[in-house]
Scaffold this motif. Structure first.
Motif, PDB file in Angstrom:
ATOM      1  N   GLY A 256       0.795  -1.224   0.000  1.00  0.00           N
ATOM      2  CA  GLY A 256       0.000   0.000   0.000  1.00  0.00           C
ATOM      3  C   GLY A 256       0.822   1.265   0.000  1.00  0.00           C
ATOM      4  N   ALA A 257       2.138   1.147   0.162  1.00  0.00           N
ATOM      5  CA  ALA A 257       2.973   2.349   0.236  1.00  0.00           C
ATOM      6  C   ALA A 257       2.860   3.199  -1.020  1.00  0.00           C
ATOM      7  N   THR A 258       2.736   2.575  -2.156  1.00  0.00           N
ATOM      8  CA  THR A 258       2.693   3.323  -3.413  1.00  0.00           C
ATOM      9  C   THR A 258       1.282   3.577  -3.921  1.00  0.00           C
ATOM     10  N   THR A 259       0.287   2.986  -3.264  1.00  0.00           N
ATOM     11  CA  THR A 259      -1.069   3.059  -3.822  1.00  0.00           C
ATOM     12  C   THR A 259      -2.134   3.627  -2.882  1.00  0.00           C
ATOM     13  N   LEU A 260      -1.970   3.472  -1.572  1.00  0.00           N
ATOM     14  CA  LEU A 260      -3.022   3.920  -0.663  1.00  0.00           C
ATOM     15  C   LEU A 260      -3.192   5.437  -0.729  1.00  0.00           C
ATOM     16  N   PRO A 261      -4.432   5.937  -0.746  1.00  0.00           N
ATOM     17  CA  PRO A 261      -4.639   7.381  -0.620  1.00  0.00           C
ATOM     18  C   PRO A 261      -4.023   7.881   0.688  1.00  0.00           C
ATOM     19  N   ILE A 262      -3.403   9.041   0.628  1.00  0.00           N
ATOM     20  CA  ILE A 262      -2.764   9.622   1.811  1.00  0.00           C
ATOM     21  C   ILE A 262      -3.603  10.787   2.318  1.00  0.00           C
ATOM     22  N   TRP A 263      -3.935  10.727   3.601  1.00  0.00           N
ATOM     23  CA  TRP A 263      -4.685  11.789   4.277  1.00  0.00           C
ATOM     24  C   TRP A 263      -3.775  12.445   5.318  1.00  0.00           C
ATOM     25  N   TRP A 264      -3.826  13.773   5.377  1.00  0.00           N
ATOM     26  CA  TRP A 264      -3.264  14.490   6.511  1.00  0.00           C
ATOM     27  C   TRP A 264      -4.409  14.753   7.479  1.00  0.00           C
ATOM     28  N   ALA A 265      -4.486  13.947   8.542  1.00  0.00           N
ATOM     29  CA  ALA A 265      -5.575  14.050   9.513  1.00  0.00           C
ATOM     30  C   ALA A 265      -5.541  15.381  10.248  1.00  0.00           C
TER      31      ALA A 265
END
Length: 487
Positions: A357-366
């Motif tokens: 998932g490092a290259t594919t998961l959506p990244i959120w800044w909570a």
């Protein structure tokens, strides 16, 4: 592949902006406000040219949201004020995040003698805000009732919380006790059953907040792994990913039980603070560094551990700001916000076989904090800095950023839109997720831009006014101004 990769991708010194920050320190807040309104004279010719590529560079994935962190909207000063604020939120935000307890929400299960949680009043009211504004609701599964929690001490003992600790400082240093994990999961189940259902229809869940209580004073590190701790007694030793995996499984099971396709329910972690250090002697420095300093190796390890050991995850959620943990600034506030993009680049650099998932998961800044080091009372400077941070998110491929609270969107009662509202509204209206973006370059380091096929957002990062040539249009910018022009 190493978890820590050194980046030196910028050669710009930032000296001019650093000098500007020092210059601003000479002035009082009133003088800063006066300088913030410096504008070009009517006869001032263009001093800056903006170049826009003829083909799109990439497509934005970005959406801005807000965290509701107080009781101002569930207990407003007046119905008129509440209506106006909700209108502003609807125009500027796409997500509303609510914590299940704390930050304006009551304990849903304060009495351990009761077999079920029943105290839903404030949480219902907070979820109603999302319904009223037409924003997508997000639930953050944190905090937990006092009777479930304990703090790990440096001598290895665990301090159990008492009833008086429900909203005391110690609660933010405590995690769910190893032998109360089943109670925590039962609360998660009841929350999911209540709020996945109509009318709330919640589909996004963040698990915990900033690893509160997971710091291990014995090892000077985070307990981020999947150890179950010691459930034979009142111990606070289990790892975050152990708890996360059980919450993840519980949420997916509730979805299936309610006839919701489990992939529609999105669960994210580890919600760790991506700290950084200015000091070259900091023992927790990593090799991921740039002009602002170096990222904390322990935070990087939490992300890597979660990626490697999670049972599943639908997005990766993190937290951070442009101020170093040792409160020392090596550069100006604008350059320091480039840390956000470096964190994303580091995550994307991890080997996806080892860290799925490092290259594919959506990244959120909570949570994200862009602090104007020298000019806290200048709303234009604050807006320029925050908007520049949004460009870091957009250009690095971030999916969601949740601003902590609403205060910067407007001035006091009656709610009047401030400069930051204008920028947040412009991003939502002119640059929503799915918008193809065109690479821009400016002849002045003071002026940066974001361009789509139809719109250009300009940011003046400088105290000085500028006039920008945008494809033949002459656009005046006062100091620290953010504007959108049509192409």
């Amino acid at each position: 592949m190493s978890r820590e990769k050194q980046y030196n991708r910028r050669q710009v010194s930032g000296v001019a902006l650093a000098a500007l920050s020092s210059f601003l320190l000479l002035f009082t807040s009133d003088e800063q406000m006066a300088f913030s309104s410096l504008a070009p004279t009517p006869d001032m010719p263009p001093d800056t040219t903006l170049h826009i590529a003829t083909t799109s560079q990439h497509t934005s994935a970005f959406t801005l949201g807000m965290s509701d962190v107080d009781t101002n909207l569930i207990y407003p000063q007046s119905s008129e004020q509440a209506s106006q604020i909700k209108h502003l939120l609807a125009q500027s935000s796409s997500f509303t995040n609510i914590h299940i307890m704390g930050w304006g929400a009551d304990d849903p299960w304060p009495d351990p003698a009761q077999p079920e949680p029943t105290n839903w009043s404030t949480l219902d009211k907070k979820l109603q805000i999302a319904l009223d504004t037409g924003t997508t609701p997000v639930i953050t599964l944190c905090e937990a009732p006092w009777w479930m929690k304990g703090r790990l001490n440096a001598d290895g003992s665990t301090t159990r919380l008492t009833k008086n600790d429900d909203f005391a400082d110690i609660t933010y240093d405590a995690r769910v006790l190893d032998n109360h994990m089943s109670d925590w999961l039962h609360l998660v189940q009841r929350i999911a059953e209540r709020y996945m259902a109509p009318p709330y229809n919640v589909r996004y869940f963040q698990v915990w907040n900033e690893l509160k209580g997971y710091y291990n004073p014995i090892t000077n590190n985070w307990d981020g792994g999947k150890s179950q701790g010691d459930p034979t007694g009142d111990n606070a030793r289990h790892g975050y990913t152990y708890m996360y995996n059980q919450v993840y499984t519980t949420l997916k099971q509730v979805a299936q039980g309610q006839g919701i396709d489990p992939p529609q329910v999105k669960v994210g972690g580890p919600y760790v603070v991506m700290d950084s250090w200015a000091s070259t002697n900091a023992p927790d420095r990593s090799n991921v560094k740039d002009q602002y300093g170096a990222l904390d190796r322990r935070s990087l390890n939490v992300v890597a551990t979660w990626l490697a050991e999670k049972l599943g995850g639908d997005f990766l959620t993190i937290d951070g700001g442009n101020v170093n943990k040792d409160q020392t600034n090596l550069t100006d506030p604008f350059t320091a916000t480039e840390k956000f993009a470096d964190v994303v680049q580091w995550i994307r650099s991890l080997d996806p076989h080892t860290y799925p998932g490092a290259t594919t998961l959506p990244i959120w800044w909570a949570e994200w904090y862009a602090i104007p080091f020298a000019t806290e009372n200048n709303p234009d400077y604050n807006n320029a800095l925050k908007t520049y941070t949004l460009l870091q998110f957009i250009n690095s491929g971030v999916s969601v950023a949740l601003a902590w609270g609403y205060d910067d969107l407007w001035y006091a009662n009656p709610a009047t839109p401030g400069p930051w509202y204008g920028s947040a509204n412009a991003i939502k209206e002119h640059f929503p997720a799915g918008t193809p973006l065109y690479k821009t370059s400016s002849t002045s380091q003071d002026v940066v831009a974001l361009a789509s096929k139809s719109s250009v957002l300009l940011i003046n990062k400088s105290l000085l006014p500028h006039v920008v040539d945008v494809e033949g249009k002459h656009v005046p910018l006062r100091s620290f101004q953010v504007v959108v022009v049509n192409r």
